[in-house]
Design a protein around this motif. Structure first.
Motif, PDB file in Angstrom:
ATOM      1  N   VAL A  23       0.850  -1.187   0.000  1.00  0.00           N
ATOM      2  CA  VAL A  23       0.000   0.000   0.000  1.00  0.00           C
ATOM      3  C   VAL A  23       0.888   1.239   0.000  1.00  0.00           C
ATOM      4  O   VAL A  23       1.838   1.329   0.783  1.00  0.00           O
ATOM      5  CB  VAL A  23      -0.922   0.023   1.240  1.00  0.00           C
ATOM      6  N   ILE A  24       0.586   2.161  -0.902  1.00  0.00           N
ATOM      7  CA  ILE A  24       1.274   3.447  -0.921  1.00  0.00           C
ATOM      8  C   ILE A  24       0.247   4.556  -0.741  1.00  0.00           C
ATOM      9  O   ILE A  24      -0.936   4.376  -1.040  1.00  0.00           O
ATOM     10  CB  ILE A  24       2.057   3.665  -2.233  1.00  0.00           C
ATOM     11  N   GLU A  25       0.703   5.691  -0.246  1.00  0.00           N
ATOM     12  CA  GLU A  25      -0.170   6.834  -0.070  1.00  0.00           C
ATOM     13  C   GLU A  25       0.165   7.873  -1.138  1.00  0.00           C
ATOM     14  O   GLU A  25       1.335   8.157  -1.386  1.00  0.00           O
ATOM     15  CB  GLU A  25       0.036   7.439   1.316  1.00  0.00           C
ATOM     16  N   VAL A  26      -0.868   8.413  -1.775  1.00  0.00           N
ATOM     17  CA  VAL A  26      -0.678   9.378  -2.857  1.00  0.00           C
ATOM     18  C   VAL A  26      -1.589  10.579  -2.611  1.00  0.00           C
ATOM     19  O   VAL A  26      -2.761  10.426  -2.250  1.00  0.00           O
ATOM     20  CB  VAL A  26      -1.019   8.731  -4.227  1.00  0.00           C
ATOM     21  N   LEU A  27      -1.053  11.773  -2.840  1.00  0.00           N
ATOM     22  CA  LEU A  27      -1.834  13.007  -2.760  1.00  0.00           C
ATOM     23  C   LEU A  27      -2.085  13.495  -4.179  1.00  0.00           C
ATOM     24  O   LEU A  27      -1.178  13.460  -5.017  1.00  0.00           O
ATOM     25  CB  LEU A  27      -1.077  14.080  -1.987  1.00  0.00           C
ATOM     26  N   ALA A  28      -3.300  13.966  -4.454  1.00  0.00           N
ATOM     27  CA  ALA A  28      -3.628  14.481  -5.785  1.00  0.00           C
ATOM     28  C   ALA A  28      -4.645  15.610  -5.662  1.00  0.00           C
ATOM     29  O   ALA A  28      -5.349  15.716  -4.656  1.00  0.00           O
ATOM     30  CB  ALA A  28      -4.188  13.370  -6.663  1.00  0.00           C
ATOM     31  N   ASN A  29      -4.718  16.432  -6.709  1.00  0.00           N
ATOM     32  CA  ASN A  29      -5.680  17.524  -6.700  1.00  0.00           C
ATOM     33  C   ASN A  29      -6.336  17.671  -8.067  1.00  0.00           C
ATOM     34  O   ASN A  29      -5.855  17.158  -9.068  1.00  0.00           O
ATOM     35  CB  ASN A  29      -5.013  18.833  -6.277  1.00  0.00           C
ATOM     36  N   SER A  30      -7.456  18.386  -8.083  1.00  0.00           N
ATOM     37  CA  SER A  30      -8.206  18.630  -9.309  1.00  0.00           C
ATOM     38  C   SER A  30      -9.011  19.908  -9.145  1.00  0.00           C
ATOM     39  O   SER A  30      -9.414  20.261  -8.034  1.00  0.00           O
ATOM     40  CB  SER A  30      -9.160  17.465  -9.581  1.00  0.00           C
ATOM     41  N   ASP A  31      -9.253  20.583 -10.242  1.00  0.00           N
ATOM     42  CA  ASP A  31     -10.122  21.758 -10.181  1.00  0.00           C
ATOM     43  C   ASP A  31     -11.575  21.393 -10.478  1.00  0.00           C
ATOM     44  O   ASP A  31     -12.442  22.261 -10.477  1.00  0.00           O
ATOM     45  CB  ASP A  31      -9.635  22.847 -11.133  1.00  0.00           C
ATOM     46  N   LYS A  32     -11.849  20.084 -10.715  1.00  0.00           N
ATOM     47  CA  LYS A  32     -13.205  19.626 -11.052  1.00  0.00           C
ATOM     48  C   LYS A  32     -13.947  18.992  -9.879  1.00  0.00           C
ATOM     49  O   LYS A  32     -15.064  19.385  -9.563  1.00  0.00           O
ATOM     50  CB  LYS A  32     -13.149  18.628 -12.207  1.00  0.00           C
ATOM     51  N   TRP A  91     -13.544  15.744  -6.337  1.00  0.00           N
ATOM     52  CA  TRP A  91     -12.753  14.764  -5.589  1.00  0.00           C
ATOM     53  C   TRP A  91     -12.603  13.487  -6.408  1.00  0.00           C
ATOM     54  O   TRP A  91     -11.566  12.847  -6.368  1.00  0.00           O
ATOM     55  CB  TRP A  91     -13.395  14.458  -4.239  1.00  0.00           C
ATOM     56  N   GLU A  92     -13.627  13.123  -7.145  1.00  0.00           N
ATOM     57  CA  GLU A  92     -13.555  11.921  -7.986  1.00  0.00           C
ATOM     58  C   GLU A  92     -12.483  12.078  -9.062  1.00  0.00           C
ATOM     59  O   GLU A  92     -11.713  11.151  -9.325  1.00  0.00           O
ATOM     60  CB  GLU A  92     -14.918  11.619  -8.639  1.00  0.00           C
ATOM     61  N   ASP A  93     -12.415  13.257  -9.659  1.00  0.00           N
ATOM     62  CA  ASP A  93     -11.406  13.509 -10.678  1.00  0.00           C
ATOM     63  C   ASP A  93     -10.003  13.478 -10.065  1.00  0.00           C
ATOM     64  O   ASP A  93      -9.071  12.936 -10.665  1.00  0.00           O
ATOM     65  CB  ASP A  93     -11.658  14.850 -11.364  1.00  0.00           C
ATOM     66  N   ALA A  94      -9.856  14.011  -8.880  1.00  0.00           N
ATOM     67  CA  ALA A  94      -8.563  13.970  -8.187  1.00  0.00           C
ATOM     68  C   ALA A  94      -8.158  12.520  -7.902  1.00  0.00           C
ATOM     69  O   ALA A  94      -6.991  12.151  -8.054  1.00  0.00           O
ATOM     70  CB  ALA A  94      -8.626  14.770  -6.898  1.00  0.00           C
ATOM     71  N   THR A  95      -9.122  11.683  -7.531  1.00  0.00           N
ATOM     72  CA  THR A  95      -8.849  10.264  -7.273  1.00  0.00           C
ATOM     73  C   THR A  95      -8.415   9.573  -8.561  1.00  0.00           C
ATOM     74  O   THR A  95      -7.452   8.803  -8.574  1.00  0.00           O
ATOM     75  CB  THR A  95     -10.091   9.570  -6.688  1.00  0.00           C
ATOM     76  N   ARG A  96      -9.106   9.843  -9.657  1.00  0.00           N
ATOM     77  CA  ARG A  96      -8.726   9.267 -10.954  1.00  0.00           C
ATOM     78  C   ARG A  96      -7.304   9.673 -11.340  1.00  0.00           C
ATOM     79  O   ARG A  96      -6.515   8.866 -11.830  1.00  0.00           O
ATOM     80  CB  ARG A  96      -9.694   9.718 -12.046  1.00  0.00           C
ATOM     81  N   LYS A  97      -6.975  10.946 -11.109  1.00  0.00           N
ATOM     82  CA  LYS A  97      -5.634  11.429 -11.425  1.00  0.00           C
ATOM     83  C   LYS A  97      -4.577  10.719 -10.581  1.00  0.00           C
ATOM     84  O   LYS A  97      -3.498  10.401 -11.080  1.00  0.00           O
ATOM     85  CB  LYS A  97      -5.546  12.939 -11.207  1.00  0.00           C
ATOM     86  N   ALA A  98      -4.874  10.483  -9.307  1.00  0.00           N
ATOM     87  CA  ALA A  98      -3.929   9.787  -8.430  1.00  0.00           C
ATOM     88  C   ALA A  98      -3.646   8.388  -8.943  1.00  0.00           C
ATOM     89  O   ALA A  98      -2.491   7.959  -9.029  1.00  0.00           O
ATOM     90  CB  ALA A  98      -4.475   9.730  -7.003  1.00  0.00           C
ATOM     91  N   VAL A  99      -4.700   7.661  -9.320  1.00  0.00           N
ATOM     92  CA  VAL A  99      -4.537   6.289  -9.819  1.00  0.00           C
ATOM     93  C   VAL A  99      -3.812   6.300 -11.162  1.00  0.00           C
ATOM     94  O   VAL A  99      -2.904   5.499 -11.394  1.00  0.00           O
ATOM     95  CB  VAL A  99      -5.900   5.577  -9.923  1.00  0.00           C
ATOM     96  N   LYS A 100      -4.184   7.222 -12.038  1.00  0.00           N
ATOM     97  CA  LYS A 100      -3.550   7.287 -13.359  1.00  0.00           C
ATOM     98  C   LYS A 100      -2.060   7.584 -13.233  1.00  0.00           C
ATOM     99  O   LYS A 100      -1.229   6.960 -13.887  1.00  0.00           O
ATOM    100  CB  LYS A 100      -4.236   8.342 -14.220  1.00  0.00           C
ATOM    101  N   HIS A 101      -1.709   8.519 -12.369  1.00  0.00           N
ATOM    102  CA  HIS A 101      -0.304   8.877 -12.192  1.00  0.00           C
ATOM    103  C   HIS A 101       0.472   7.725 -11.553  1.00  0.00           C
ATOM    104  O   HIS A 101       1.579   7.410 -11.975  1.00  0.00           O
ATOM    105  CB  HIS A 101      -0.173  10.140 -11.350  1.00  0.00           C
ATOM    106  N   ALA A 102      -0.113   7.096 -10.535  1.00  0.00           N
ATOM    107  CA  ALA A 102       0.565   5.971  -9.876  1.00  0.00           C
ATOM    108  C   ALA A 102       0.768   4.810 -10.836  1.00  0.00           C
ATOM    109  O   ALA A 102       1.786   4.124 -10.780  1.00  0.00           O
ATOM    110  CB  ALA A 102      -0.236   5.512  -8.656  1.00  0.00           C
ATOM    111  N   SER A 103      -0.178   4.600 -11.738  1.00  0.00           N
ATOM    112  CA  SER A 103      -0.088   3.462 -12.657  1.00  0.00           C
ATOM    113  C   SER A 103       1.049   3.602 -13.675  1.00  0.00           C
ATOM    114  O   SER A 103       1.408   2.633 -14.337  1.00  0.00           O
ATOM    115  CB  SER A 103      -1.418   3.242 -13.376  1.00  0.00           C
ATOM    116  N   LYS A 104       1.631   4.790 -13.779  1.00  0.00           N
ATOM    117  CA  LYS A 104       2.785   4.971 -14.656  1.00  0.00           C
ATOM    118  C   LYS A 104       4.015   4.238 -14.132  1.00  0.00           C
ATOM    119  O   LYS A 104       4.861   3.828 -14.907  1.00  0.00           O
ATOM    120  CB  LYS A 104       3.098   6.456 -14.819  1.00  0.00           C
ATOM    121  N   SER A 105       4.113   4.097 -12.810  1.00  0.00           N
ATOM    122  CA  SER A 105       5.288   3.432 -12.233  1.00  0.00           C
ATOM    123  C   SER A 105       4.940   2.213 -11.397  1.00  0.00           C
ATOM    124  O   SER A 105       5.816   1.422 -11.066  1.00  0.00           O
ATOM    125  CB  SER A 105       6.092   4.418 -11.384  1.00  0.00           C
TER     126      SER A 105
END
Length: 66
Positions: A6-15, A17-31
């Motif tokens: 388990v890793i902890e990730v912080l993310a943000n969005s101007d749209k 909380w759901e969009d911020a969560t999607r961004k966190a998963v998308k960014h984490a999935s790169k590595s």
């Protein structure tokens, strides 16, 4: 037997909380491969002139270690 990490990730969005969560998963999935789940631990927002301007999430991402 599977080993999960388990890793902890912080993310943000101007749209949203759901969009911020999607961004966190998308960014984490790169590595990180084999992502199994995401848990929203905390969420917050910035306010300007009475309007929500930025949505923030702190998520825990679980993945299988090969």
């Amino acid at each position: 037997m599977s080993v999960l990490k388990v890793i902890e990730v912080l993310a943000n969005s101007d749209k949203s909380w759901e969009d911020a969560t999607r961004k966190a998963v998308k960014h984490a999935s790169k590595s990180v491969k084999n992502i199994r789940s995401v848990y929203v631990k905390d969420h917050s927002a910035n306010v300007s002139n009475g309007e929500l301007t930025e949505f923030r999430v702190n998520v825990k991402i679980t993945f299988e270690v090969e």
